[in-house]
Design a protein around this motif. Sequence first.
Motif, PDB file in Angstrom:
ATOM      1  N   ASP A  38       0.649  -1.258  -0.167  1.00 20.50           N
ATOM      2  CA  ASP A  38      -0.115  -0.418   0.171  1.00 20.50           C
ATOM      3  C   ASP A  38       0.726   1.025   0.136  1.00 20.50           C
ATOM      4  O   ASP A  38       0.611   1.843   0.466  1.00 20.50           O
ATOM      5  CB  ASP A  38      -0.984   0.213   0.984  1.00 20.50           C
ATOM      6  CG  ASP A  38      -2.673  -1.263   1.219  1.00 20.50           C
ATOM      7  OD1 ASP A  38      -2.755  -1.762  -0.481  1.00 20.50           O
ATOM      8  OD2 ASP A  38      -2.981  -1.179   1.656  1.00 20.50           O
ATOM      9  N   ASP A  62      -1.283  -3.995  -3.458  1.00 20.96           N
ATOM     10  CA  ASP A  62      -1.828  -3.059  -3.036  1.00 20.96           C
ATOM     11  C   ASP A  62      -2.856  -3.914  -2.315  1.00 20.96           C
ATOM     12  O   ASP A  62      -3.796  -5.016  -3.411  1.00 20.96           O
ATOM     13  CB  ASP A  62      -2.686  -2.496  -4.144  1.00 20.96           C
ATOM     14  CG  ASP A  62      -1.969  -0.589  -4.858  1.00 20.96           C
ATOM     15  OD1 ASP A  62      -0.937  -0.797  -3.352  1.00 20.96           O
ATOM     16  OD2 ASP A  62      -2.062  -0.027  -5.395  1.00 20.96           O
ATOM     17  N   HIS A  66      -7.401   2.153  -3.769  1.00 20.71           N
ATOM     18  CA  HIS A  66      -7.693   3.574  -2.666  1.00 20.71           C
ATOM     19  C   HIS A  66      -8.608   4.333  -2.767  1.00 20.71           C
ATOM     20  O   HIS A  66      -8.104   4.677  -4.499  1.00 20.71           O
ATOM     21  CB  HIS A  66      -6.350   3.831  -2.211  1.00 20.71           C
ATOM     22  CG  HIS A  66      -5.239   1.962  -2.182  1.00 20.71           C
ATOM     23  ND1 HIS A  66      -5.279   1.916  -0.489  1.00 20.71           N
ATOM     24  CD2 HIS A  66      -4.144   1.700  -2.907  1.00 20.71           C
ATOM     25  CE1 HIS A  66      -4.338   1.108  -0.262  1.00 20.71           C
ATOM     26  NE2 HIS A  66      -3.780   0.548  -1.356  1.00 20.71           N
ATOM     27  N   SER A  71      -2.366   5.339  -5.779  1.00 15.89           N
ATOM     28  CA  SER A  71      -0.665   4.136  -5.674  1.00 15.89           C
ATOM     29  C   SER A  71       0.220   4.481  -6.032  1.00 15.89           C
ATOM     30  O   SER A  71       0.645   4.621  -7.114  1.00 15.89           O
ATOM     31  CB  SER A  71      -1.021   2.863  -5.988  1.00 15.89           C
ATOM     32  OG  SER A  71      -0.485   1.584  -5.908  1.00 15.89           O
ATOM     33  N   ASN A 245      -6.812   4.693  -9.576  1.00 16.59           N
ATOM     34  CA  ASN A 245      -5.748   3.124  -9.415  1.00 16.59           C
ATOM     35  C   ASN A 245      -5.923   1.787 -10.233  1.00 16.59           C
ATOM     36  O   ASN A 245      -5.117   1.052 -10.450  1.00 16.59           O
ATOM     37  CB  ASN A 245      -6.399   2.899  -8.259  1.00 16.59           C
ATOM     38  CG  ASN A 245      -4.955   4.406  -7.101  1.00 16.59           C
ATOM     39  OD1 ASN A 245      -4.176   4.544  -7.337  1.00 16.59           O
ATOM     40  ND2 ASN A 245      -6.183   5.192  -6.179  1.00 16.59           N
TER      41      ASN A 245
END
Length: 463
Positions: A38, A62, A66, A71, A245
Amino acid sequence: MEDAVGFADDHLIPLVDEGLGNSAYLLDFGDGRALAVDASRDLRALHTAAERRGLRIAFAADTHLHADFLSGAVQLGRDTGATILASAAGRRVFDHRALADGEEVDLGGLMLRALATPGHTDEHLSFLLLDGSRELGVFTGGSLIVNSAARTDLLGPERTEELARAQYRSLQRLTLLPEDVAVWPTHGAGSFCSAPPGTERTTTIGAQKQANPLLGAPDEDSFVAQLLASLGTYPAYFNRLGEINRRGPAVLTAQPLLPALSAPQVRALIADGGHVVDVRPAADYAAGHIPGSLSIPLRDQFATWLGWLQPDTAPLAFVTGADQDLSEIVWQSYKIGYERLAGHLAAGMDAWLADGNPQTTTAFLTADRAAGRPYLDVRQESEFAAGHVPGAMHLELGGLSAAAADAPHGPVVACGHGERAMTAASLLERAGHRDIAVLDGGPADYAAAQGQHLVEGTEGTHA
């Protein structure tokens, strides 16, 4: 065999973003390679930690798509050759290893097992770290977090309850892990993805079974009601970043810069529809600023308020102080997808005034000088409910632009210390309000100066 605590102390490096309230993790395999979990697009701290240990990032995982930051996984893939690990259900369109529930990744001695834990997002994975058969810890992202679980309303109100029920089942699944398994969440205190206040960033399964109020809910319906009742507001930019993302943020091939702009260039930018963001401390902004500029003091929370209050569709010019770090402005902006950065005003307000341009001032008053004005509190609902000045009006900063007409005439605007209040004052000035003052301090200072005590609750206090 090394226990989870000893392993974490030796091999796991948490990298805390205090502004967003998140933790990324760098896992040292002990052979010169590492896993990043992350990581945001602002990779400075990660690279520093890796270089200090002589590590190459071999994997970048990940836990979910998010919403609060872009990211850094795609950038790590380009820069270090890292294999990107993410949920197959996320339908990401860039090169990555797509994992389904139960699939394992051999890290070279250690193993990473994907656990489907939907709720915060519907494609959410947790990553269980194993040393042989020993379950060391689990990267829980926005599933199980310290004393809570992350919000479930980011995919729209029509899916909020459905995802809350999925979150219940995901947390129940995680609690089946051994009690000594470490819990390494992404979201923590300060995150608008919903985390309660506190200093602890990591925990264990056993500790959460004892302390997490949501795990104490007697049934699924109670869990859902409790979780949904805890959801506050969140920044508007959260609604954009998940899709970016999924597609993959643009790879950067060079260090982004913030060019110097002359006063005429800033004036031209404003005339063409651009915006000016003043990042100086609140007191400096109060002493004199470009009319219509937005005050967002440069601090840990800068990205949050930039993304909440400023559109990402217009070019931005920044007014800075002499000793402020331009790269901090750039990276906090870039990590939430703000890339239309025109530059900074060279020589600051001195150059603006020397060019014959006007400035505006804002009263910045200590508590003993602020009496007699309507008191407007712009903190979050939870902060306001925990203690506020008797008779205070309340409008959250994040909603102030839309509710500026409801603000009282000639208020003293207040928050916890003065930074958010100065931001609010700049929004009100932009909306045409005049005779605004900002409290240099917080509600306890004001109440003490007036011989009052703070009161709790929210009933009858909204402007």
